[in-house]
Design a protein around this motif. Sequence first.
Motif, mmCIF file in Angstrom:
data_model
loop_
_atom_site.group_PDB
_atom_site.id
_atom_site.type_symbol
_atom_site.label_atom_id
_atom_site.label_comp_id
_atom_site.label_asym_id
_atom_site.label_seq_id
_atom_site.Cartn_x
_atom_site.Cartn_y
_atom_site.Cartn_z
ATOM 1 N N GLU A 108 0.865 -1.177 0.000
ATOM 2 C CA GLU A 108 0.000 0.000 0.000
ATOM 3 C C GLU A 108 0.906 1.233 0.000
ATOM 4 O OE1 GLU A 108 -3.365 2.284 2.744
ATOM 5 O OE2 GLU A 108 -2.460 0.396 3.427
ATOM 6 N N VAL A 109 0.879 1.982 -1.065
ATOM 7 C CA VAL A 109 1.792 3.114 -1.234
ATOM 8 C C VAL A 109 1.008 4.421 -1.203
ATOM 9 C CG1 VAL A 109 3.472 4.218 -2.766
ATOM 10 C CG2 VAL A 109 3.376 1.711 -2.606
ATOM 11 N N THR A 110 1.406 5.309 -0.301
ATOM 12 C CA THR A 110 0.765 6.628 -0.227
ATOM 13 C C THR A 110 1.710 7.747 -0.649
ATOM 14 O OG1 THR A 110 1.372 6.873 2.110
ATOM 15 C CG2 THR A 110 -0.780 5.885 1.619
ATOM 16 N N GLU A 111 2.971 7.387 -0.951
ATOM 17 C CA GLU A 111 3.928 8.374 -1.451
ATOM 18 C C GLU A 111 5.030 7.645 -2.205
ATOM 19 O OE1 GLU A 111 5.259 12.019 0.824
ATOM 20 O OE2 GLU A 111 7.138 10.871 0.867
ATOM 21 N N PHE A 112 5.377 8.179 -3.364
ATOM 22 C CA PHE A 112 6.434 7.599 -4.192
ATOM 23 C C PHE A 112 7.590 8.587 -4.252
ATOM 24 C CE2 PHE A 112 7.933 6.811 -8.754
ATOM 25 C CZ PHE A 112 8.850 5.852 -8.351
ATOM 26 N N VAL A 113 8.773 8.128 -3.832
ATOM 27 C CA VAL A 113 9.941 9.001 -3.717
ATOM 28 C C VAL A 113 11.060 8.510 -4.630
ATOM 29 C CG1 VAL A 113 11.620 10.040 -2.146
ATOM 30 C CG2 VAL A 113 9.346 9.400 -1.296
ATOM 31 N N ILE A 114 11.682 9.438 -5.338
ATOM 32 C CA ILE A 114 12.848 9.143 -6.172
ATOM 33 C C ILE A 114 14.012 9.949 -5.613
ATOM 34 C CG2 ILE A 114 13.791 9.128 -8.514
ATOM 35 C CD1 ILE A 114 10.884 9.392 -9.532
ATOM 36 N N THR A 115 15.131 9.290 -5.339
ATOM 37 C CA THR A 115 16.230 10.006 -4.697
ATOM 38 C C THR A 115 17.586 9.563 -5.214
ATOM 39 O OG1 THR A 115 17.117 10.706 -2.543
ATOM 40 C CG2 THR A 115 16.471 8.397 -2.748
ATOM 41 N N GLY A 116 18.554 10.455 -5.085
ATOM 42 C CA GLY A 116 19.920 10.158 -5.492
ATOM 43 C C GLY A 116 20.831 11.312 -5.136
ATOM 44 N N HIS A 117 22.103 11.030 -5.090
ATOM 45 C CA HIS A 117 23.130 12.023 -4.769
ATOM 46 C C HIS A 117 24.109 12.085 -5.930
ATOM 47 C CE1 HIS A 117 27.220 12.920 -3.104
ATOM 48 N NE2 HIS A 117 26.579 13.841 -2.404
ATOM 49 N N SER A 118 24.514 13.300 -6.325
ATOM 50 C CA SER A 118 25.498 13.500 -7.381
ATOM 51 C C SER A 118 24.963 12.991 -8.721
ATOM 52 C CB SER A 118 26.813 12.808 -6.983
ATOM 53 O OG SER A 118 27.884 13.235 -7.784
ATOM 54 N N MET A 119 25.712 12.136 -9.409
ATOM 55 C CA MET A 119 25.208 11.599 -10.668
ATOM 56 C C MET A 119 23.889 10.852 -10.459
ATOM 57 S SD MET A 119 25.233 8.321 -12.212
ATOM 58 C CE MET A 119 26.787 7.483 -11.920
ATOM 59 N N GLY A 120 23.729 10.220 -9.298
ATOM 60 C CA GLY A 120 22.470 9.551 -8.977
ATOM 61 C C GLY A 120 21.306 10.522 -8.926
ATOM 62 N N ALA A 121 21.596 11.786 -8.607
ATOM 63 C CA ALA A 121 20.558 12.815 -8.604
ATOM 64 C C ALA A 121 20.077 13.086 -10.024
ATOM 65 C CB ALA A 121 21.095 14.098 -7.971
ATOM 66 N N THR A 122 21.012 13.147 -10.958
ATOM 67 C CA THR A 122 20.640 13.380 -12.352
ATOM 68 C C THR A 122 19.847 12.209 -12.919
ATOM 69 O OG1 THR A 122 22.472 14.876 -12.829
ATOM 70 C CG2 THR A 122 21.584 13.640 -14.670
ATOM 71 N N VAL A 123 20.262 10.987 -12.605
ATOM 72 C CA VAL A 123 19.511 9.813 -13.050
ATOM 73 C C VAL A 123 18.095 9.858 -12.469
ATOM 74 C CG1 VAL A 123 19.383 7.290 -12.930
ATOM 75 C CG2 VAL A 123 21.573 8.405 -13.377
ATOM 76 N N SER A 124 17.971 10.298 -11.225
ATOM 77 C CA SER A 124 16.654 10.431 -10.591
ATOM 78 C C SER A 124 15.788 11.437 -11.343
ATOM 79 C CB SER A 124 16.820 10.888 -9.135
ATOM 80 O OG SER A 124 17.529 9.943 -8.376
ATOM 81 N N GLN A 125 16.380 12.550 -11.739
ATOM 82 C CA GLN A 125 15.630 13.572 -12.465
ATOM 83 C C GLN A 125 15.154 13.060 -13.822
ATOM 84 O OE1 GLN A 125 18.815 16.431 -12.137
ATOM 85 N NE2 GLN A 125 17.729 17.648 -10.602
ATOM 86 N N LEU A 126 16.014 12.335 -14.516
ATOM 87 C CA LEU A 126 15.625 11.790 -15.817
ATOM 88 C C LEU A 126 14.538 10.729 -15.665
ATOM 89 C CD1 LEU A 126 19.161 11.539 -17.478
ATOM 90 C CD2 LEU A 126 17.357 13.211 -17.963
ATOM 91 N N PHE A 127 14.583 9.990 -14.563
ATOM 92 C CA PHE A 127 13.563 8.978 -14.292
ATOM 93 C C PHE A 127 12.205 9.643 -14.067
ATOM 94 C CE2 PHE A 127 11.827 5.578 -11.309
ATOM 95 C CZ PHE A 127 11.609 4.646 -12.320
ATOM 96 N N LEU A 128 12.188 10.699 -13.264
ATOM 97 C CA LEU A 128 10.931 11.405 -13.029
ATOM 98 C C LEU A 128 10.430 12.060 -14.315
ATOM 99 C CD1 LEU A 128 8.682 12.440 -11.224
ATOM 100 C CD2 LEU A 128 10.144 14.370 -10.588
#
Length: 385
Positions: free
Chosen positions: A183-203
């Motif tokens: 049961e999901v009430t919030e979906f979070v995408i997270t990352g640091h540095s290059m992982g942050a950019t991958v997170s942004q492209l995913f969203l």
Amino acid sequence: MALPRHSRKYALTEEQRHMYASEKLMNFRWISKILASYSPHTLTSHDFAPTEVQSYLSEIGQFAEVAYSTISTEFIFENLTLLLEPSFPLEGYESFRDAKLVSSFIGKVAQLPGYVAYRSHTKQLIVAFSGTVTAMQAFYDVRALKHRHPSHRGRVHHGFWKLYKGIKAFALDGVRKGLAEHEVTEFVITGHSMGATVSQLFLLDILRDENLVSIGSIPLKLVVFGAPRSGTKSLVKYWRELLVEHRTKYGKESVCEYSVKTYNDGVPSLPPLSFGYRHYAESPLYFVHGRLYQVPPESSEYALYHVSPDLEDENDPPEHPRGGHNYYNGRDMEKFARRAIWLDKAMKMDGDWQEHYRHLSSKERTPKFKTPPIVAFCMPKSMLA
């Protein structure tokens, strides 16, 4: 007139001296000195981010940091109780106490890792992408040629795009699995540095194609730290249009983006503005010496910000006065990295790995210095990006 807090001299404690002497990771302070520029806007108490936002980001940041682990994600989640104990790698990472692993994966390009976890207490589904760890991943970081985005609404950093494409399908499978099982009430995408950019492209992909995952009206949160620039002005404009469209359809709070920069971190200045890339976040956040500030949109491309001198507290010196890429949310990511490496070594030894780990980690509690504290001067020589 008093100097802004992050321009002052601070006497380092013995513990801080030991902390900085133990640094092994790239903190990009030298990049900050060369490329970062100060915003003309001085941050004041009016720019404070809400304390609940700072606490929330600190919690989610724990998942972004653990994505870097040199030991398997499966092992971490199978041994959470032990690894959360004092002196073990996850000491202080309390957000993991109720977390369950949904899926872990390795991308096809440069073996970029990521995982999906579920927090039963908060009913959050979290996907976390690792930042740069290997030389091969760093190779893609510097491939800054422009690649046409599939939307035809702009161009994207070629190296980051390749890394993202290599991990996208695995991340989507993990998210679908999490949505189906919990049961999901919030979906979070997270990352640091290059992982942050991958997170942004995913969203970005999720926003432009709702058929990828059945999110519907479930609130989306993007929480990234130390993100480099990766999209051209046109792509950033498209990103912001998609956010408006999603909020119009599902409500103002249906999607929130939190992009955090910190003092003396040079990564948000990369690639330089002259390369044609911009940051996605219209109003980023700035973390400096324990406080989080909301940056006005007109200053979004700067990497450094002066803080009003009246916020100076002589009796409360900063915990991490030098700042840097691995000191977000008031935590020392170097410590987690060291402990993860010791754990990896201990697991490869014959006998009781827990005892081997305790022996290896004992050096952390033995300061190298016994001389009086020295003084650190933490003001970088900024240049326009």
